[in-house]
Design a protein around this motif. Sequence first.
Motif, PDB file in Angstrom:
ATOM      1  N   VAL A 120      -0.776  -6.183  -6.742  1.00 29.38           N
ATOM      2  CA  VAL A 120       0.632  -6.550  -6.925  1.00 29.38           C
ATOM      3  C   VAL A 120       1.510  -5.316  -6.870  1.00 29.38           C
ATOM      4  O   VAL A 120       2.596  -5.322  -6.285  1.00 29.38           O
ATOM      5  CB  VAL A 120       0.821  -7.307  -8.252  1.00 29.38           C
ATOM      6  N   GLU A 121       1.045  -4.220  -7.446  1.00 29.37           N
ATOM      7  CA  GLU A 121       1.841  -2.993  -7.488  1.00 29.37           C
ATOM      8  C   GLU A 121       1.812  -2.227  -6.165  1.00 29.37           C
ATOM      9  O   GLU A 121       2.848  -1.722  -5.716  1.00 29.37           O
ATOM     10  CB  GLU A 121       1.338  -2.078  -8.607  1.00 29.37           C
ATOM     11  N   LEU A 122       0.648  -2.149  -5.537  1.00 27.77           N
ATOM     12  CA  LEU A 122       0.500  -1.265  -4.380  1.00 27.77           C
ATOM     13  C   LEU A 122       0.492  -1.984  -3.028  1.00 27.77           C
ATOM     14  O   LEU A 122       0.903  -1.408  -2.022  1.00 27.77           O
ATOM     15  CB  LEU A 122      -0.800  -0.459  -4.521  1.00 27.77           C
ATOM     16  N   ALA A 123       0.002  -3.196  -2.990  1.00 31.40           N
ATOM     17  CA  ALA A 123      -0.097  -3.934  -1.714  1.00 31.40           C
ATOM     18  C   ALA A 123       0.102  -5.426  -1.992  1.00 31.40           C
ATOM     19  O   ALA A 123      -0.830  -6.220  -1.894  1.00 31.40           O
ATOM     20  CB  ALA A 123      -1.449  -3.683  -1.053  1.00 31.40           C
ATOM     21  N   PRO A 124       1.314  -5.810  -2.372  1.00 33.16           N
ATOM     22  CA  PRO A 124       1.550  -7.193  -2.823  1.00 33.16           C
ATOM     23  C   PRO A 124       1.218  -8.260  -1.788  1.00 33.16           C
ATOM     24  O   PRO A 124       0.911  -9.394  -2.149  1.00 33.16           O
ATOM     25  CB  PRO A 124       3.042  -7.193  -3.177  1.00 33.16           C
ATOM     26  N   HIS A 125       1.242  -7.888  -0.505  1.00 34.54           N
ATOM     27  CA  HIS A 125       0.898  -8.875   0.527  1.00 34.54           C
ATOM     28  C   HIS A 125      -0.588  -9.230   0.509  1.00 34.54           C
ATOM     29  O   HIS A 125      -1.010 -10.204   1.143  1.00 34.54           O
ATOM     30  CB  HIS A 125       1.297  -8.365   1.915  1.00 34.54           C
ATOM     31  N   LEU A 126      -1.399  -8.446  -0.228  1.00 35.08           N
ATOM     32  CA  LEU A 126      -2.828  -8.731  -0.358  1.00 35.08           C
ATOM     33  C   LEU A 126      -3.178  -9.376  -1.704  1.00 35.08           C
ATOM     34  O   LEU A 126      -4.361  -9.516  -2.025  1.00 35.08           O
ATOM     35  CB  LEU A 126      -3.638  -7.445  -0.179  1.00 35.08           C
ATOM     36  N   ASP A 127      -2.171  -9.754  -2.456  1.00 41.43           N
ATOM     37  CA  ASP A 127      -2.388 -10.450  -3.719  1.00 41.43           C
ATOM     38  C   ASP A 127      -3.005 -11.820  -3.413  1.00 41.43           C
ATOM     39  O   ASP A 127      -2.350 -12.706  -2.871  1.00 41.43           O
ATOM     40  CB  ASP A 127      -1.049 -10.600  -4.445  1.00 41.43           C
ATOM     41  N   ASP A 128      -4.280 -11.994  -3.764  1.00 41.05           N
ATOM     42  CA  ASP A 128      -4.978 -13.211  -3.338  1.00 41.05           C
ATOM     43  C   ASP A 128      -4.509 -14.467  -4.060  1.00 41.05           C
ATOM     44  O   ASP A 128      -4.813 -15.581  -3.625  1.00 41.05           O
ATOM     45  CB  ASP A 128      -6.495 -13.053  -3.449  1.00 41.05           C
ATOM     46  N   SER A 129      -3.743 -14.315  -5.147  1.00 35.89           N
ATOM     47  CA  SER A 129      -3.203 -15.505  -5.805  1.00 35.89           C
ATOM     48  C   SER A 129      -2.091 -16.134  -4.981  1.00 35.89           C
ATOM     49  O   SER A 129      -1.707 -17.283  -5.221  1.00 35.89           O
ATOM     50  CB  SER A 129      -2.683 -15.153  -7.202  1.00 35.89           C
ATOM     51  N   LYS A 130      -1.569 -15.399  -4.005  1.00 35.74           N
ATOM     52  CA  LYS A 130      -0.492 -15.901  -3.147  1.00 35.74           C
ATOM     53  C   LYS A 130      -1.016 -16.373  -1.795  1.00 35.74           C
ATOM     54  O   LYS A 130      -0.245 -16.867  -0.965  1.00 35.74           O
ATOM     55  CB  LYS A 130       0.553 -14.805  -2.919  1.00 35.74           C
TER      56      LYS A 130
ATOM     57  N   ASN B 104     -13.306  -1.370   1.859  1.00 40.81           N
ATOM     58  CA  ASN B 104     -12.893  -0.430   2.896  1.00 40.81           C
ATOM     59  C   ASN B 104     -13.289  -0.902   4.293  1.00 40.81           C
ATOM     60  O   ASN B 104     -12.826  -0.358   5.287  1.00 40.81           O
ATOM     61  CB  ASN B 104     -13.492   0.955   2.626  1.00 40.81           C
ATOM     62  N   THR B 105     -14.160  -1.926   4.378  1.00 48.26           N
ATOM     63  CA  THR B 105     -14.508  -2.486   5.686  1.00 48.26           C
ATOM     64  C   THR B 105     -13.626  -3.685   6.032  1.00 48.26           C
ATOM     65  O   THR B 105     -13.769  -4.264   7.106  1.00 48.26           O
ATOM     66  CB  THR B 105     -15.981  -2.931   5.742  1.00 48.26           C
ATOM     67  N   ASN B 106     -12.729  -4.074   5.125  1.00 50.70           N
ATOM     68  CA  ASN B 106     -11.864  -5.225   5.358  1.00 50.70           C
ATOM     69  C   ASN B 106     -10.687  -4.823   6.246  1.00 50.70           C
ATOM     70  O   ASN B 106     -10.038  -3.798   6.018  1.00 50.70           O
ATOM     71  CB  ASN B 106     -11.365  -5.758   4.015  1.00 50.70           C
TER      72      ASN B 106
ATOM     73  N   SER C 142      -5.258   5.087  -3.148  1.00 50.20           N
ATOM     74  CA  SER C 142      -4.808   4.810  -4.516  1.00 50.20           C
ATOM     75  C   SER C 142      -5.310   3.465  -4.996  1.00 50.20           C
ATOM     76  O   SER C 142      -5.791   3.322  -6.130  1.00 50.20           O
ATOM     77  CB  SER C 142      -3.269   4.845  -4.582  1.00 50.20           C
ATOM     78  N   LEU C 143      -5.225   2.475  -4.131  1.00 52.53           N
ATOM     79  CA  LEU C 143      -5.674   1.123  -4.484  1.00 52.53           C
ATOM     80  C   LEU C 143      -7.168   1.101  -4.781  1.00 52.53           C
ATOM     81  O   LEU C 143      -7.600   0.576  -5.817  1.00 52.53           O
ATOM     82  CB  LEU C 143      -5.343   0.163  -3.344  1.00 52.53           C
ATOM     83  N   LEU C 144      -7.961   1.676  -3.891  1.00 53.10           N
ATOM     84  CA  LEU C 144      -9.410   1.647  -4.078  1.00 53.10           C
ATOM     85  C   LEU C 144      -9.837   2.464  -5.295  1.00 53.10           C
ATOM     86  O   LEU C 144     -10.772   2.078  -6.009  1.00 53.10           O
ATOM     87  CB  LEU C 144     -10.114   2.154  -2.816  1.00 53.10           C
ATOM     88  N   ASN C 145      -9.151   3.566  -5.556  1.00 50.16           N
ATOM     89  CA  ASN C 145      -9.475   4.368  -6.739  1.00 50.16           C
ATOM     90  C   ASN C 145      -9.186   3.588  -8.028  1.00 50.16           C
ATOM     91  O   ASN C 145      -9.967   3.629  -8.986  1.00 50.16           O
ATOM     92  CB  ASN C 145      -8.674   5.674  -6.741  1.00 50.16           C
ATOM     93  N   ARG C 146      -8.064   2.882  -8.046  1.00 52.40           N
ATOM     94  CA  ARG C 146      -7.732   2.087  -9.233  1.00 52.40           C
ATOM     95  C   ARG C 146      -8.748   0.960  -9.439  1.00 52.40           C
ATOM     96  O   ARG C 146      -9.149   0.669 -10.569  1.00 52.40           O
ATOM     97  CB  ARG C 146      -6.328   1.496  -9.096  1.00 52.40           C
TER      98      ARG C 146
END
Length: 258
Positions: free
Chosen positions: A157-167, A212-214, A227-231
């Motif tokens: 939601v914070e870094l890549a909201p278009h990948l938020d799977d709830s949406k 990372n393969t997606n 940043s996303l993957l580290n979090r």
Amino acid sequence: MQNKETFNFIPDEYEKFRPTYPDEMFDDIFCYSNAEKKDKILEIGCGTGQATGGLVGKDYKNITCIELGNKLAHFTAEKFKAYASIKVINTSFEDWNGEGSPFKLAVSGTAFHFIDPKFGYRRVWELLEDSGTIGFFWTIHVPKYDEIHNEIRSHYVELAPHLDDSKLQTPEESIDERRTITEDSGLFSNILVKEYNQVLTYTSNDYVSLLNTNSKHRQLSESVKNSLLNRIKNSIDKSGGYIHKDHRVALFLGKKLM
């Protein structure tokens, strides 16, 4: 970078971290198609040959594989170089001349959505023999809403909201959409959809390597992706170092309509 080209640069990672397809699915494909071991099979978008391996594991080896990515095509050709009857052709399905047709069976693993369905289904219909069948299958994302997955979702939601799977579409919506696309082509009958479910467990390192393969993750900028993957990794480590993922594969079967 187009979606269908993102995997070409990471064949080793794709092969190592992507889960393979369920063995029983290949039994279902061959039972439905009545294909014999000598029959010709077309595989569209073979990637690193994971689905190819499933076919070979059932002793079906008369396979023509079409793969756009040159590194992926080379990887799969090397992987199955002991089988003279397996041909890997490095081209797009749209540009391929159909060498070797007609085929008894056409399969595609998590790849056919990259092809315009108006072109793709018609072209497959043309390449199949009169008794031919299709067996197209996809890995379907299944969202979870427990504590660890909700924390991971907050990072999206914070870094890549278009990948938020709830949406995103639910698994059921994704499967219904593909069934409709297949049926609306008007080229295949006796459409059958089968689902295969299992729970996979990943370490934090393996899980972020899988992400990372997606293709959608790989289209993020390097800074955002890192940043996303580290979090995500830190969240999994804090919760015990492991994460459980529902893994669903949906198979769409159909017979060539004459």
